[in-house]
Design a protein around this motif. Structure first.
Motif, PDB file in Angstrom:
ATOM      1  N   UNK A  22      36.336 -41.186 -91.677  1.00 25.27           N
ATOM      2  CA  UNK A  22      37.111 -40.404 -90.707  1.00 25.27           C
ATOM      3  C   UNK A  22      36.230 -39.345 -90.053  1.00 25.27           C
ATOM      4  N   UNK A  25      41.797 -41.408 -86.420  1.00 25.11           N
ATOM      5  CA  UNK A  25      42.642 -42.148 -87.367  1.00 25.11           C
ATOM      6  C   UNK A  25      42.615 -43.633 -87.047  1.00 25.11           C
ATOM      7  N   UNK A  26      42.751 -43.957 -85.778  1.00 25.91           N
ATOM      8  CA  UNK A  26      42.713 -45.363 -85.384  1.00 25.91           C
ATOM      9  C   UNK A  26      41.368 -45.992 -85.719  1.00 25.91           C
ATOM     10  N   UNK A  43      37.607 -49.606 -91.441  1.00 23.66           N
ATOM     11  CA  UNK A  43      37.777 -50.031 -92.837  1.00 23.66           C
ATOM     12  C   UNK A  43      38.323 -51.454 -92.900  1.00 23.66           C
ATOM     13  N   UNK A  44      39.217 -51.790 -91.986  1.00 24.54           N
ATOM     14  CA  UNK A  44      39.711 -53.174 -91.954  1.00 24.54           C
ATOM     15  C   UNK A  44      38.598 -54.132 -91.576  1.00 24.54           C
ATOM     16  N   UNK A  55      44.839 -43.095 -95.810  1.00 25.29           N
ATOM     17  CA  UNK A  55      44.767 -44.326 -95.028  1.00 25.29           C
ATOM     18  C   UNK A  55      45.104 -45.579 -95.843  1.00 25.29           C
ATOM     19  N   UNK A  90      51.887 -41.480 -79.446  1.00 19.81           N
ATOM     20  CA  UNK A  90      50.721 -40.578 -79.446  1.00 19.81           C
ATOM     21  C   UNK A  90      50.696 -39.722 -78.191  1.00 19.81           C
ATOM     22  N   UNK A 108      36.130 -47.896 -79.161  1.00 18.18           N
ATOM     23  CA  UNK A 108      37.467 -47.321 -79.005  1.00 18.18           C
ATOM     24  C   UNK A 108      37.515 -46.378 -77.803  1.00 18.18           C
ATOM     25  N   UNK A 119      40.791 -46.506 -89.486  1.00 14.90           N
ATOM     26  CA  UNK A 119      41.514 -47.663 -90.027  1.00 14.90           C
ATOM     27  C   UNK A 119      40.878 -48.965 -89.567  1.00 14.90           C
ATOM     28  N   UNK A 120      40.569 -49.026 -88.279  1.00 14.92           N
ATOM     29  CA  UNK A 120      39.974 -50.264 -87.754  1.00 14.92           C
ATOM     30  C   UNK A 120      38.627 -50.541 -88.413  1.00 14.92           C
ATOM     31  N   UNK A 154      35.716 -39.007 -86.226  1.00 14.32           N
ATOM     32  CA  UNK A 154      36.122 -37.807 -85.493  1.00 14.32           C
ATOM     33  C   UNK A 154      34.960 -37.213 -84.720  1.00 14.32           C
ATOM     34  N   UNK A 169      48.955 -53.192 -93.320  1.00 14.81           N
ATOM     35  CA  UNK A 169      48.436 -54.042 -92.238  1.00 14.81           C
ATOM     36  C   UNK A 169      47.899 -55.348 -92.780  1.00 14.81           C
ATOM     37  N   UNK A 170      47.210 -55.285 -93.879  1.00 16.52           N
ATOM     38  CA  UNK A 170      46.677 -56.513 -94.458  1.00 16.52           C
ATOM     39  C   UNK A 170      47.811 -57.404 -94.942  1.00 16.52           C
ATOM     40  N   UNK A 184      38.615 -36.571 -81.354  1.00 22.79           N
ATOM     41  CA  UNK A 184      40.062 -36.599 -81.191  1.00 22.79           C
ATOM     42  C   UNK A 184      40.670 -37.093 -82.495  1.00 22.79           C
ATOM     43  N   UNK A 185      41.649 -36.332 -83.038  1.00 26.56           N
ATOM     44  CA  UNK A 185      42.164 -36.681 -84.365  1.00 26.56           C
ATOM     45  C   UNK A 185      42.890 -38.022 -84.376  1.00 26.56           C
ATOM     46  N   UNK A 186      43.677 -38.265 -83.335  1.00 27.79           N
ATOM     47  CA  UNK A 186      44.416 -39.520 -83.306  1.00 27.79           C
ATOM     48  C   UNK A 186      43.476 -40.707 -83.158  1.00 27.79           C
ATOM     49  N   UNK A 187      42.510 -40.562 -82.277  1.00 30.03           N
ATOM     50  CA  UNK A 187      41.525 -41.642 -82.124  1.00 30.03           C
ATOM     51  C   UNK A 187      40.774 -41.867 -83.425  1.00 30.03           C
ATOM     52  N   UNK A 195      46.566 -49.278 -94.518  1.00 30.31           N
ATOM     53  CA  UNK A 195      45.657 -50.423 -94.503  1.00 30.31           C
ATOM     54  C   UNK A 195      46.245 -51.570 -95.305  1.00 30.31           C
ATOM     55  N   UNK A 238      41.159 -36.538 -92.720  1.00 27.89           N
ATOM     56  CA  UNK A 238      42.321 -37.220 -92.134  1.00 27.89           C
ATOM     57  C   UNK A 238      43.618 -36.561 -92.606  1.00 27.89           C
ATOM     58  N   UNK A 292      53.899 -46.429 -88.531  1.00 21.47           N
ATOM     59  CA  UNK A 292      53.329 -45.828 -87.318  1.00 21.47           C
ATOM     60  C   UNK A 292      52.109 -46.628 -86.852  1.00 21.47           C
ATOM     61  N   UNK A 331      36.269 -32.489 -90.482  1.00 22.99           N
ATOM     62  CA  UNK A 331      37.723 -32.554 -90.634  1.00 22.99           C
ATOM     63  C   UNK A 331      38.133 -33.714 -91.532  1.00 22.99           C
ATOM     64  N   UNK A 360      53.031 -47.377 -80.522  1.00 25.91           N
ATOM     65  CA  UNK A 360      52.290 -46.269 -81.114  1.00 25.91           C
ATOM     66  C   UNK A 360      51.579 -45.429 -80.056  1.00 25.91           C
TER      67      UNK A 360
END
Lengths: 347, 196
Positions: free
Chosen positions: B35, B49-50, B56-57, A64, A210, B87, B53-54, B39, A71-72, B44-47, A68, A60, A200, A58, A206
């Motif tokens: 992603x 996404x979180x 990559x940061x 993103x 969700x 997570x 992002x986390x 996944x 946030x930074x 879970x799609x929402x997880x 990102x 996203x 978001x 899948x 958030x």
């Protein structure tokens, strides 16, 4: 004699990597002496060959990078002054039944009418900011549709406003909590999540957004009927326990069924605070008020999930999950078995 | 300098030296794969996404932890899987038992050279079926299976990423294969094998 676990580990490794000579020799010996292990390895090889390493994955739903970067940037920029103070309340309205408060608070977001619209602390002289104040005043007077309309007009007419994301979110909250227009709520929460990804991602509420999206998407195909039933039941107190039982029975293993179980608990024990041992005991006592086998199975699942996910008490969760796994209710049993498997517990 | 022409390792080195434009290129290049790993572990799609992002940061903040002696993508995927497991353990609500079905996510096959709609649909169904099978695995088993099977990481690297021994990784792997064997018992790609 072979050590089953170690040899199985080597067998699994051999499917992907070249074993060290000593390990290969050990595996060969184990395979020669155990037809079961050889058959198992052959079966695993079929799995590996059947699952393409480049199986489609899948994608996203959003890009993103903007989130990102936001946030930074936020990490190095000073936090802006708090705005839109009318939206921040510490306690859900005191005049509500505990159950109604719980239903809203289970998916808690700050209410619109905290009784202090005059103290609007909107930082910017901005049309959308003005719409916040107008909407708050309308909501104060019980005109939730008017409040929604005021925000909608501002959002539509001011696409560049920095407050647009928050306005969309507030519209979603109004639709969900006050108007019970779950179709609009779903649309608006999705718009917030997908159209304002940076806001978001950084928003302190958030997780609640969700969870609301989850329950809305879960009940969409049923025209949100369970949510309407839940909201109505929460207002009627004990006389609505049967309705909540029906929601649990009709929507097994779904998030809305867990919410129904928790709402039953709040009706039976209005003094018990969510997250307290008394609250989960109230969930257990709800079993005495149910006769529907599907609802009883769901209650076991909900109690198990509550122990696990809310109270982080895995040992207490397992017996309830096992009871759910052994019930004759397919969806509930499957969900319980999946959770037990995740915990490494054989049902 | 066109960052798009740099290798992953060159981008990572540039980021280590303070060129933040390299981060944007890293995100563009790897966010889909990050992603996908997120996944497949969280289901879970929402997880996801979180987690994506986390992860990559974290890669941005911890870029100096990457050693040029190893491939950057593998390091990023290990970091992502680890983030996904953390997570799941922190998540208030357990992931749903059923992952999203094939209609809920856009298949990479739709955007691949597979122009044939039938093949694209089949590819999407395979992806969905695999994800449903992985739902019975624990998060550790899924992470190991994803990193080994889909990402091609060595078991020793997976062990380092997950903070456990190689022996534990092997145990997770064979338990994952055992469960997947049951879940995919009737699953086959291509023509039926000839039987005697």
């Amino acid at each position: 004699m072979f050590m089953r676990g170690r040899d199985e580990g080597l067998a699994a490794q051999s499917l992907y990597e070249t074993l060290a000579p000593a390990d290969q020799a050990r595996l060969d010996k184990a395979l020669a002496s155990s037809p079961d292990l050889a058959a198992e390895l052959a079966a695993w090889r079929r799995v590996v060959e059947s699952v393409p390493a480049d199986a489609p994955a899948p994608l996203p739903s959003i890009d993103l990078l903007p989130a990102l970067q936001a946030r930074l940037a936020a990490e190095i920029a000073p936090r802006p002054a708090v705005s839109a103070a009318p939206w921040r309340v510490a306690v859900f309205g005191g005049g509500c039944l505990a159950a109604l408060a719980l239903f809203g608070a289970l998916l808690y977001r700050p209410a619109m009418n905290d009784g202090a619209p005059g103290q609007a602390n909107v930082a910017q002289a901005d049309a959308v900011g003005a719409a916040f104040a107008e909407a708050a005043a309308l909501a104060d007077g019980g005109d939730y549709a008017g409040a929604y309309g005021a925000l909608r007009a501002a959002v539509d007419n001011h696409p560049e406003s920095p407050l647009r994301a928050e306005a969309v979110l507030r519209m979603a909250d109004l639709a969900f909590g006050d108007l019970q227009r779950y179709d609009l709520a779903l649309e608006d929460y999705r718009a917030f999540r997908d159209g304002y990804s940076a806001e978001y991602v950084m928003h302190p509420d958030r997780n609640t957004v969700r969870e609301r999206l989850e329950v809305l998407e879960e009940t969409r195909d049923a025209a949100f009927a369970p949510l309407y039933r839940m909201a109505g039941a929460a207002r009627r107190g004990e006389s609505a326990l049967g309705e909540l039982e029906a929601v649990m029975a009709a929507h097994p293993a779904m998030y809305v069924a867990d919410l129904a179980a928790e709402t039953m608990a709040s009706i039976l024990a209005p003094e018990a605070a969510p997250g307290s041992p008394e609250f989960v005991q109230a969930m257990a006592s709800a079993k005495d008020r149910c006769t529907n086998p599907a609802a009883l199975a769901q209650l076991e699942l909900s109690i198990g999930r509550y122990y696990l996910d809310t109270l982080a008490q895995e040992a207490e969760a397992v017996p309830h999950l096992e009871a759910a796994a052994e019930s004759g209710e397919i969806a509930v049993a499957k969900a319980a078995q999946s959770t037990l498997a995740r915990l490494g517990v054989q049902p | 300098m066109d960052l798009g022409e740099l290798t992953d390792e060159e981008l990572a080195l540039a980021l280590q030296q303070g060129d933040e434009r390299a981060f944007a290129e890293i995100v563009r290049r790897h966010q889909n794969r990050v992603y996908a790993v997120a996944y497949r572990v969280t289901l879970n799609r929402e997880d996801a996404l979180d987690v994506a992002q986390d992860a990559l940061l974290k890669a941005f903040r911890k870029i100096h932890a990457w050693q040029p002696s190893g491939p950057f993508q593998a390091w990023l995927m290990r970091l992502t899987a680890n983030q996904a497991i953390d997570h799941i353990r922190r998540r208030k609500r357990a992931p749903r038992a059923e992952p999203d079905d094939g209609a809920m996510f856009r298949s990479l096959a739709d955007e691949s050279p597979l122009r044939d709609a039938g093949r694209a649909a089949e590819a999407a169904e395979i992806g969905a079926r695999v994800d449903r099978a992985m739902a019975v695995l624990s998060e550790s088993q899924r992470a190991v299976f994803v990193l080994r099977h889909f990402e091609g990481l060595q078991l020793s690297d997976i062990a380092e990423a997950l903070g456990c021994s190689t022996g534990s990784v092997k145990v997770h792997l064979f338990r994952a294969l055992k469960k997947m064997r049951v879940e995919l018992a009737d699953f086959r790609i291509g023509p039926e094998p000839e039987t005697e």
